[in-house]
Design a protein around this motif. Structure first.
Motif, PDB file in Angstrom:
ATOM      1  N   ILE A   1      -6.183  24.092  32.113  1.00 22.45           N
ATOM      2  CA  ILE A   1      -6.002  24.366  30.686  1.00 22.45           C
ATOM      3  C   ILE A   1      -7.055  25.350  30.181  1.00 22.45           C
ATOM      4  CG2 ILE A   1      -7.385  22.379  29.900  1.00 22.45           C
ATOM      5  CD1 ILE A   1      -4.125  23.685  28.285  1.00 22.45           C
TER       6      ILE A   1
ATOM      7  N   SER B   1      -1.720  16.787  26.303  1.00 24.28           N
ATOM      8  CA  SER B   1      -1.370  18.182  26.002  1.00 24.28           C
ATOM      9  C   SER B   1      -1.703  19.165  27.121  1.00 24.28           C
ATOM     10  CB  SER B   1      -2.046  18.627  24.697  1.00 24.28           C
ATOM     11  OG  SER B   1      -1.707  17.756  23.643  1.00 24.28           O
ATOM     12  N   PRO B   2      -2.891  19.109  27.742  1.00 28.90           N
ATOM     13  CA  PRO B   2      -3.170  20.103  28.796  1.00 28.90           C
ATOM     14  C   PRO B   2      -2.110  20.102  29.890  1.00 28.90           C
ATOM     15  CG  PRO B   2      -5.201  19.005  28.140  1.00 28.90           C
ATOM     16  CD  PRO B   2      -4.074  18.259  27.464  1.00 28.90           C
TER      17      PRO B   2
ATOM     18  N   ILE C   1       1.005  18.983  29.792  1.00 34.45           N
ATOM     19  CA  ILE C   1       2.323  19.407  29.302  1.00 34.45           C
ATOM     20  C   ILE C   1       2.350  20.911  29.056  1.00 34.45           C
ATOM     21  CG2 ILE C   1       3.887  19.242  27.314  1.00 34.45           C
ATOM     22  CD1 ILE C   1       3.370  16.230  27.287  1.00 34.45           C
ATOM     23  N   LEU C   2       1.257  21.437  28.504  1.00 35.32           N
ATOM     24  CA  LEU C   2       1.201  22.882  28.249  1.00 35.32           C
ATOM     25  C   LEU C   2       1.342  23.666  29.553  1.00 35.32           C
ATOM     26  CD1 LEU C   2      -1.585  22.886  25.544  1.00 35.32           C
ATOM     27  CD2 LEU C   2       0.630  24.035  25.292  1.00 35.32           C
TER      28      LEU C   2
END
Lengths: 184, 807
Positions: A81, A109-110, A112-113
């Protein structure tokens, strides 16, 4: 060290930087990233390959860093990330996540991003169903996934102008947030 | 510093607009620092030895081999931390490390600090514990029966009963006599757990005689109190800081053993000590949804008006008190805030079992009775031939009223929420299809397709604190210095966006933008008290405190500008980064010259609205949110597999301070409700969790989550900040009964037990085919020695605004 631990020199290419490390051979990529390289943006949810939280990209493809040993991926390009934005310029996916509130606690989030980045690089205009499938290995407990789906569509649409008017309208939020704005 | 902005149609510059959260960029770039991301120099790693037995006496603990292991810096046992603690003052029944007895698999016994985690784990394995294994108590029935060996706890009773409650409001027997129809049902809601993506983590240092703890807690203040008690240190020598938070949902609201242990180990070793629970440990730490068995009897007139209700609950509490006394009351408290029940009897019971303790999970103690109540009313409507939505609507509470159990209802958007979801989903049209109207050209509904409707309500913060005190529930300080604004508050942002609420309110009042406000939150050294992120209290309480502090600051800025420019203070505008004709920075310099250091403070204390009876402290809230929900699903009659097609939800949030975050909370609540409705189970076999991993404990993935249509309803509560109430918990509640109702609509079978799994649906269909009752669920409610009901005279129903603040 008091114990007999096999250590090995590994050379990793992380976010375009070459790192030479001397680490126990059994340490996972997740542990080496977090503990030996201080790249703590990669999170852990289960350390058993079940939740997708620790996802990183290896040669652009999502891998669960809790199931990978560094020796397996020497010489391959690892993206975490920390390597997703260009300097202080957010990646379009990060920008869309910020604008649409797709990160609540932000812990998943990291991963999934990065999984979404890999998707968009192979399929610039995914359907909502294709996004669901690509991200199905990543759990999130906060968002109900809805805003994440919207954000991936928004980011895809900004590259290819196929985004629906509805998602664009909901982006709201005024001018784009630059990295430095949140750390003034 | 601030770009000029025009005011929106609601008259606000910031409130009601979709702003990104203050920490959004740090979270999407991996730079938010969660507790486990911290690794100061010389950090030691802690692992905890936990009981392998659900119920046993500890005869001896031998740590000598562990202490001799190279790399081990400290080993502690129960003798080092003997003082008991617990979240509620009435149930101080936990120890950070047990030395006498273990009460569930996972009870902590000893802890090791070592130079790395592997050595710490190996040292735990080297500790030898001698146990006298006792017969475990694993169910509500076993807990009610005479104990075979010994009771789990040495308080409560008889047998393994923890708490009994019996309250009666109005004349219930007369209400049943008045009824044209009376129905009884039994329901069961299985326990489930929070499953935050972040495992609990805590790291402590001991420097200059002071302990500092960073933790993924929801409530720094309660951890602070527990540490002071167990470590026997004054609170001023302990600092608790909320690290970036990876999800709570109620699961990080108790003070936990590992938080106390790392502090003790830091004090002993003089080095930073960190403990991050494994995922398996998180399943055993739990404090999640109580399994609850429920019995409900309701009388209605032939028109469907409720005349009386009798509700009984039995909660499987696990091994310790936790929030359990409050949870018990909550299973009976909020039935009355959606439906006008003129006479109401509630009997509640919580038992101890040898399982991980249950506590608060999103909706705390109210999703279980909400599930039962909504299905029960569906069945009553079915019995008397009234449309179930009509029956519910006829009984809706009205704004500005008091319930039979003395709860004060101010704003209430039930009617509007209901209309919004019914219209958008076409629910009523579908009803016509199902009875085969020839007027509608729509194709006949296929078997297995169904829709369900349900409503709910939740508190905007508990009206009473967990421990008795007269202090405000939230305080905010604001400092303005050379144009920079900083807001200080003890509130903990757990991802729900409480920091965003604070920034929005302060910005609105000072004519700035949210990104102009610096925030210092959740730090017991630097921020004033806030009771933390639970009971959906932060927007209402910290929001009101922020509003007061910001208005005081605005008054000083305006006064300084008025004095300088000679314009009357009441005509000085505060908007778009300007105070009158001056920039905010110029105004702040004038004000600082006039008043000295520019600080202001605001606080919020809920009105004294608890009723005049023992136990009235659970349920009162300064305002209640309301939700209505329709679920559309397909239930396969062959396999029982349910696919949810779409969910419509309308939520009365009072006022959406940030609609983006309100939607996020609503969508997250629906998701979590669907998980509970369809798959999530915290179940045990021989004291062991059946599924202590994220693969086996099923939770919805991207593929399972349906599309959601959210309607935000704004009733503008008279006491909320700008009229705001809550969004974090209420929207979960109606989803679960709506799913089960939709399964009935689809297949004609009642699943009276959560989760609604394929096995249960198939079994209910099999029973239906055999001519048995087309239902799956519990058939009996146990005999429980409830005490005689405390009889409470109901208040007068009307609530005039003048007396609203104190009844």
């Amino acid at each position: 060290m008091a114990r007999d631990v096999d250590r090995q020199v590994v050379v990793l290419d992380v976010n375009g930087e070459r790192a030479e490390l001397f680490v126990p051979v059994h340490k996972t990529l997740l542990e080496v990233l977090r503990e030996d390289m201080q790249l703590t943006g990669t999170k852990h949810g289960c350390e058993l390959g079940e939740c997708g939280t620790c996802t990183v990209l290896v040669d652009g493809k999502p891998e669960l860093s809790c199931l990978v040993l560094p020796v397996q991926i020497e010489g391959r390009a690892i993206t975490t990330i920390e390597g997703m934005a260009s300097g202080s310029e957010l990646h379009p996916l990060q920008q869309a996540f910020v604008e649409l509130g797709a990160a609540q606690c932000g812990y998943c989030s990291p991963g999934i991003l990065l999984a979404a980045k890999s998707l968009l690089e192979s399929n610039g205009a995914p359907t909502r169903e294709e996004i669901r499938e690509a991200l199905a290995g990543n759990l999130c407990r906060c968002t109900g996934y809805s805003k994440i789906l919207d954000a991936v569509e928004l980011a895809a649409g900004r590259v290819l102008p196929t985004v629906s008017g509805e998602v664009a309208r909901r982006a709201g939020g005024g001018p784009g947030v630059k990295d430095d704005d949140a750390h003034n | 510093m601030t770009m000029p902005t025009t005011e929106s149609s609601n008259g606000f510059s910031v409130i009601g607009k979709p702003f990104p959260k203050p920490d959004a960029v740090s979270k999407v770039t991996g730079r938010a620092v969660y507790a486990d991301d911290m690794l100061p120099a010389r950090t030691l790693h802690c692992r905890i030895l936990r009981s392998p037995h659900p119920h046993a006496r500890i005869l001896s603990v031998d740590t000598s081999a562990a202490r001799r292991m190279p790399g081990v810096q400290a080993v502690i046992t129960g003798a080092d931390l003997p003082i008991k603690f617990g979240i509620l003052p009435v149930t101080q029944d936990e120890r950070a490390l047990e030395h006498e007895k273990v009460r569930y698999v996972g009870d902590p016994i000893a802890a090791v600090a070592a130079i790395d985690e592997e050595i710490a784990a190996a040292a735990c394995d080297a500790i030898s514990v001698e146990y006298e294994v006792l017969e475990p108590v694993m169910s509500i029935d076993e807990a009610l029966a005479e104990t075979k060996d010994e009771r789990i706890q040495d308080y409560g009773g008889p047998n393994n009963i923890h708490k009994l409650v019996a309250l009666e409001f109005g004349d219930v027997d007369a209400g049943f006599e008045r009824a044209d129809h009376v129905r009884e049902d039994v329901f069961f809601f299985q326990g489930n757990t929070h499953l935050p993506m972040e495992q609990h983590s805590a790291i402590a240092t001991f420097v200059d005689g002071r302990v500092t703890l960073w933790s993924s807690t929801q409530v720094v203040h309660y951890v602070h109190r527990a540490l002071a008690k167990v470590l026997e240190l004054p609170m001023n020598r302990i600092r608790v800081i909320g690290a970036a938070h990876g999800g709570g949902f109620g699961g990080k609201t108790d003070p936990f053993a590992h938080e106390i242990i790392v502090c003790k180990l830091a004090m002993l070793t003089g080095r930073p000590v960190k403990c991050t629970l494994t995922r398996e440990e998180v399943f055993y730490a739990h404090r999640g949804r109580h399994p609850v068995l429920m019995w409900v009897r309701t009388g209605v007139t032939k028109d469907g008006l409720i005349t009386a209700m009798h509700f009984k609950t039995a909660l499987d509490g696990g091994a310790y008190g936790s929030y359990g006394v409050a949870s018990t009351f909550y299973t009976g408290a909020l039935q009355t805030v959606t439906y006008d029940i003129p006479a109401y009897r509630f009997e509640g019971c919580r038992v101890f079992t040898n399982k991980p303790p249950c506590g608060p999970k999103r909706g705390h103690g109210t999703p279980q009775p909400r599930f039962a109540l909504e299905l029960h009313l569906e069945k009553i409507a079915h019995d008397i031939g009234i449309d179930s939505v009509d029956l519910k609507q006829r009984n809706f509470v009205k704004p500005m009223t008091r319930t039979v159990n003395w709860l004060r209802i101010t704003s209430c958007g039930l009617d509007e929420c209901t209309e919004r979801v019914l219209t958008a989903s076409g629910y009523r049209t579908r009803q016509k299809h199902s009875i085969g109207s020839i007027l509608n050209a729509a194709p006949a509904r296929r078997r297995g397709r169904g829709m369900g409707f349900a409503i709910s309500s939740y508190m905007s913060g508990a009206g009473t604190a967990i421990y008795w005190n007269d202090m405000p529930h939230s305080e905010v300080q604001i400092k303005v210095d050379r144009g920079g604004v900083t807001a200080y508050c003890g509130a903990m942002d757990i991802g729900q966006g409480s920091d965003s609420v604070l920034a929005a309110i302060v910005a609105e009042e000072l004519g700035l933008q949210p990104r102009d406000i610096r925030l210092v939150t959740a730090d017991t050294d630097t921020t004033p008290i806030d009771l933390g992120s639970y009971s959906s209290r932060v927007t209402f309480m910290a929001g009101n405190a922020a509003l007061e502090a910001a208005r005081k600051m605005r008054d000083m800025l305006v006064e300084a500008v008025a004095a300088k420019t000679g314009i009357p203070a009441d005509t000085v505008t505060v908007v778009a980064g300007r105070i009158g004709d001056l920039s905010f920075e110029e105004a702040s310099i004038l004000a600082e010259a006039r008043f000295g250091t520019l600080t202001s403070a605001g606080s919020y204390t809920p009105p004294k609205i608890a009723g005049p009876y023992k136990g009235s402290g659970v349920g009162p809230s300064p305002a209640y949110s309301y939700s209505a929900c329709v679920v559309d699903l397909d239930a396969d009659p062959r396999t029982g597999i349910v696919k949810v097609n779409k969910v419509w939800i309308a939520h009365d949030v009072g006022r959406a301070i940030n609609p983006l975050l309100v939607e996020g909370q609503v969508e997250g609540g629906i998701y979590m409700g669907l998980g509970e409705a369809l798959m999530e189970e915290q179940a045990f076999r021989k004291g062991l969790h059946k599924w202590p991993s994220m693969l086996e404990y099923k939770s919805p993935t991207f593929m399972d989550m349906p599309e959601v249509e959210t309607f935000i309803v704004e009733t503008v509560d008279p006491e909320g900040p700008y009229g705001a109430k809550e969004a974090g918990q209420g929207p979960l509640l109606p989803v679960i009964p709506a799913v089960s109702s939709a399964v009935f609509d689809a297949l004609g079978v009642w699943i009276d037990e959560v989760p609604v799994t394929p096995e249960k649906i198939v079994e209910a269909l099999r029973r239906k085919e055999k001519g048995e009752t087309p239902r799956f669920g519990p058939v009996r409610f146990p005999s429980i020695p409830y005490p005689t009901c405390i009889k409470v005279e109901p208040p007068s129903k009307e609530l005039d605004r003048a007396s609203a603040a104190s009844i």
